[in-house]
Each structure stands twice: as C-alpha cells, then as structure tokens.
Scaffold this motif. Structure first.
Motif, PDB file in Angstrom:
ATOM      1  N   GLN A 147      69.275  71.197 -20.492  1.00 57.79           N
ATOM      2  CA  GLN A 147      69.450  71.882 -21.778  1.00 57.79           C
ATOM      3  C   GLN A 147      69.185  70.933 -22.953  1.00 57.79           C
ATOM      4  O   GLN A 147      68.611  71.337 -23.961  1.00 57.79           O
ATOM      5  N   LEU A 148      69.600  69.686 -22.836  1.00 61.46           N
ATOM      6  CA  LEU A 148      69.330  68.697 -23.886  1.00 61.46           C
ATOM      7  C   LEU A 148      67.831  68.460 -24.027  1.00 61.46           C
ATOM      8  O   LEU A 148      67.303  68.380 -25.135  1.00 61.46           O
ATOM      9  N   ALA A 149      67.129  68.351 -22.897  1.00 60.81           N
ATOM     10  CA  ALA A 149      65.672  68.147 -22.936  1.00 60.81           C
ATOM     11  C   ALA A 149      64.988  69.342 -23.585  1.00 60.81           C
ATOM     12  O   ALA A 149      64.077  69.182 -24.407  1.00 60.81           O
ATOM     13  N   ALA A 150      65.432  70.545 -23.248  1.00 57.39           N
ATOM     14  CA  ALA A 150      64.835  71.758 -23.822  1.00 57.39           C
ATOM     15  C   ALA A 150      65.065  71.828 -25.328  1.00 57.39           C
ATOM     16  O   ALA A 150      64.256  72.400 -26.064  1.00 57.39           O
ATOM     17  N   ALA A 151      66.166  71.239 -25.815  1.00 54.82           N
ATOM     18  CA  ALA A 151      66.487  71.255 -27.247  1.00 54.82           C
ATOM     19  C   ALA A 151      65.886  70.053 -27.981  1.00 54.82           C
ATOM     20  O   ALA A 151      66.175  69.838 -29.162  1.00 54.82           O
ATOM     21  N   ASN A 152      65.065  69.259 -27.288  1.00 53.75           N
ATOM     22  CA  ASN A 152      64.468  68.043 -27.864  1.00 53.75           C
ATOM     23  C   ASN A 152      65.524  67.057 -28.359  1.00 53.75           C
ATOM     24  O   ASN A 152      65.323  66.358 -29.348  1.00 53.75           O
ATOM     25  N   ALA A 153      66.642  67.017 -27.667  1.00 49.71           N
ATOM     26  CA  ALA A 153      67.677  66.033 -27.979  1.00 49.71           C
ATOM     27  C   ALA A 153      67.277  64.707 -27.338  1.00 49.71           C
ATOM     28  O   ALA A 153      66.633  64.681 -26.290  1.00 49.71           O
ATOM     29  N   SER A 162      85.358  59.065 -14.486  1.00 42.22           N
ATOM     30  CA  SER A 162      85.980  60.220 -13.835  1.00 42.22           C
ATOM     31  C   SER A 162      85.185  61.484 -14.147  1.00 42.22           C
ATOM     32  O   SER A 162      85.193  62.445 -13.385  1.00 42.22           O
ATOM     33  N   GLN A 163      84.479  61.467 -15.280  1.00 44.74           N
ATOM     34  CA  GLN A 163      83.529  62.524 -15.650  1.00 44.74           C
ATOM     35  C   GLN A 163      82.265  61.841 -16.160  1.00 44.74           C
ATOM     36  O   GLN A 163      82.219  60.622 -16.304  1.00 44.74           O
ATOM     37  N   VAL A 164      81.259  62.634 -16.457  1.00 44.90           N
ATOM     38  CA  VAL A 164      80.005  62.090 -17.008  1.00 44.90           C
ATOM     39  C   VAL A 164      80.084  62.219 -18.518  1.00 44.90           C
ATOM     40  O   VAL A 164      80.313  63.303 -19.060  1.00 44.90           O
ATOM     41  N   SER A 165      79.898  61.102 -19.189  1.00 45.03           N
ATOM     42  CA  SER A 165      79.920  61.066 -20.652  1.00 45.03           C
ATOM     43  C   SER A 165      78.486  60.883 -21.134  1.00 45.03           C
ATOM     44  O   SER A 165      77.784  59.977 -20.691  1.00 45.03           O
ATOM     45  N   LEU A 166      78.054  61.769 -22.022  1.00 45.12           N
ATOM     46  CA  LEU A 166      76.686  61.710 -22.548  1.00 45.12           C
ATOM     47  C   LEU A 166      76.713  61.586 -24.066  1.00 45.12           C
ATOM     48  O   LEU A 166      77.430  62.330 -24.737  1.00 45.12           O
ATOM     49  N   ARG A 167      75.938  60.639 -24.563  1.00 43.23           N
ATOM     50  CA  ARG A 167      75.780  60.450 -26.014  1.00 43.23           C
ATOM     51  C   ARG A 167      74.311  60.757 -26.329  1.00 43.23           C
ATOM     52  O   ARG A 167      73.415  60.230 -25.685  1.00 43.23           O
ATOM     53  N   PHE A 168      74.094  61.629 -27.310  1.00 44.36           N
ATOM     54  CA  PHE A 168      72.720  62.040 -27.635  1.00 44.36           C
ATOM     55  C   PHE A 168      72.622  62.384 -29.115  1.00 44.36           C
ATOM     56  O   PHE A 168      73.640  62.514 -29.807  1.00 44.36           O
ATOM     57  N   ASN A 169      71.385  62.469 -29.611  1.00 49.81           N
ATOM     58  CA  ASN A 169      71.207  62.950 -30.977  1.00 49.81           C
ATOM     59  C   ASN A 169      70.223  64.103 -30.980  1.00 49.81           C
ATOM     60  O   ASN A 169      69.426  64.280 -30.069  1.00 49.81           O
ATOM     61  N   VAL A 170      70.330  64.901 -32.032  1.00 49.10           N
ATOM     62  CA  VAL A 170      69.533  66.113 -32.155  1.00 49.10           C
ATOM     63  C   VAL A 170      69.296  66.366 -33.643  1.00 49.10           C
ATOM     64  O   VAL A 170      70.058  65.876 -34.485  1.00 49.10           O
ATOM     65  N   VAL A 171      68.251  67.104 -33.974  1.00 50.22           N
ATOM     66  CA  VAL A 171      67.987  67.464 -35.369  1.00 50.22           C
ATOM     67  C   VAL A 171      69.223  68.179 -35.917  1.00 50.22           C
ATOM     68  O   VAL A 171      69.789  69.064 -35.267  1.00 50.22           O
ATOM     69  N   ALA A 172      69.669  67.771 -37.095  1.00 50.75           N
ATOM     70  CA  ALA A 172      70.927  68.261 -37.669  1.00 50.75           C
ATOM     71  C   ALA A 172      71.014  69.784 -37.701  1.00 50.75           C
ATOM     72  O   ALA A 172      72.058  70.355 -37.390  1.00 50.75           O
ATOM     73  N   SER A 173      69.929  70.444 -38.052  1.00 51.20           N
ATOM     74  CA  SER A 173      69.963  71.909 -38.154  1.00 51.20           C
ATOM     75  C   SER A 173      70.155  72.587 -36.799  1.00 51.20           C
ATOM     76  O   SER A 173      70.561  73.748 -36.732  1.00 51.20           O
ATOM     77  N   GLN A 174      69.900  71.863 -35.709  1.00 45.62           N
ATOM     78  CA  GLN A 174      70.045  72.444 -34.367  1.00 45.62           C
ATOM     79  C   GLN A 174      71.366  72.063 -33.701  1.00 45.62           C
ATOM     80  O   GLN A 174      71.680  72.562 -32.619  1.00 45.62           O
ATOM     81  N   ALA A 175      72.151  71.195 -34.340  1.00 45.81           N
ATOM     82  CA  ALA A 175      73.381  70.698 -33.708  1.00 45.81           C
ATOM     83  C   ALA A 175      74.383  71.820 -33.439  1.00 45.81           C
ATOM     84  O   ALA A 175      74.905  71.934 -32.328  1.00 45.81           O
ATOM     85  N   GLY A 176      74.664  72.654 -34.429  1.00 45.23           N
ATOM     86  CA  GLY A 176      75.639  73.732 -34.268  1.00 45.23           C
ATOM     87  C   GLY A 176      75.251  74.715 -33.170  1.00 45.23           C
ATOM     88  O   GLY A 176      76.052  74.983 -32.256  1.00 45.23           O
TER      89      GLY A 176
END
Length: 195
Positions: A147-153, A162-176
C-alpha cells in the motif's frame, strides 16, 4: 506554487577573460549546500571565488565570497526568487582573467551564469512531504508495504521487534487519505507513533 529542479543545470560564460562556471541543483538545506560549496572549492583550487545562493524551505543564503558586497550572492538569489524556486542551490565558480568588470558587470555576469544554468534543467513542482511512523503485526507487513508503494510513499526505516515499525514519508496532501486507508485495511491493528 514553488518549484524545484529535476536535476543539475550547468553553464559556462567567458567575460573579459574571466570564466564563470554556473550550476543550479536541487538542495535540501543549508548544511548540504555548505558541503557542496566545500566540494567545489576543493575541485577548483585555482578559482578566485566560489559564490553561492540558496533557497531551501525558509533557509536562504547569499554569499559573495570576496566579490564586492551585493554583486554576486544577492543577484543569484534574486534569480532563484524570480523563478519561484525552492530547494535549490545556485553556485558560480569564477576564474579571474585580470580585467575588472565593475559592480554592474559582476551583477550581470553572476545573474547570467545562473540564468543560463537554469535553461539546462527542468523546473518541477515542489511537493512538501511529511514523515509518518507506525507499527503493525508481522502478518500485516507485506500488505502495508504494498500500500505504501502504491501511494508513492518513501520507506525510510523498518525495525523488527515485537511488531514491525515502519517510518516513511509521503506527499503532504496524501497523508490524511493514506492514514485513513491504512487504518481501515489493518482493521485496528495499526498503531501510529510519533515520527
């Protein structure tokens, strides 16, 4: 709307035996700009001046590097502002040819070197990106990555605990909208963390 550049643009002008090597390039911040200027000084030890101007997210600079005050850095900065650029560094390396150009001649030379360099690259719409950080169970990692790849994040970091932690960035207008989509697809198993 501010623009940045698709890549570097170069120019070379010969004016009354002086050589002006212009360059415009995308630049994230002042620290990166200062590193780039240091690289240019090292690459051109015989140059009389390495003047530069920066516009990057509210950080600006106009450096004359020994030229008379206001004849190099400020005119270069004005060209960037006039073109509505942001996240851009303009540099001009000058090899002195022995003939003084005067204040007006210097302003024209530095302005022209930057303007010519801009003709050799493309302006692109500058998109502000925001950083997000979340954690999910291992079973949802693959789906989240797709889903992140599809959103160009842009994935910045992944930590497996204990879980998978992901840090990413995305175009501000698409964040919400992306956050809403991820919340729904993970069925309440996604936790948003502070970036």
């Amino acid at each position: 709307m501010p623009y940045s550049l698709s890549g570097p643009g170069l120019s070379e002008l010969d004016i009354k035996k002086s050589r002006f090597l212009g360059c415009v390039e995308p630049m994230a911040d002042r620290a990166a700009a200062q590193r780039r200027v240091a690289e240019l000084r090292a690459a051109h030890p015989g140059a009389a001046h390495v003047c530069w101007a920066l516009l990057a997210g509210g950080q600006s600079a106009a450096v004359d590097d020994g030229e008379p005050s206001g004849t190099a850095g400020r005119p270069m900065l004005d060209v960037l502002r006039h073109q509505d650029l942001d996240g851009v560094l303009a540099t001009v390396v000058r090899y002195y040819g022995g003939v003084k150009l005067g204040a007006g001649g210097l302003v024209r030379a530095y302005t022209d070197a930057v303007a010519q360099a801009l003709l050799n690259t493309q302006k692109v719409e500058r998109q502000v990106r925001v950083e997000l950080h979340c954690s999910v169970p291992y079973a949802l990692e693959g789906s989240l990555r797709r889903q992140l790849a599809a959103a160009n994040a842009t994935l910045l970091a992944v930590e497996h605990g204990s879980q998978v932690s992901l840090r990413f960035n995305v175009v501000a207008s698409q964040a919400g909208p992306l956050q809403a989509q991820l919340n729904e697809s993970c069925h309440g198993q996604l936790a948003w963390l502070r970036p």
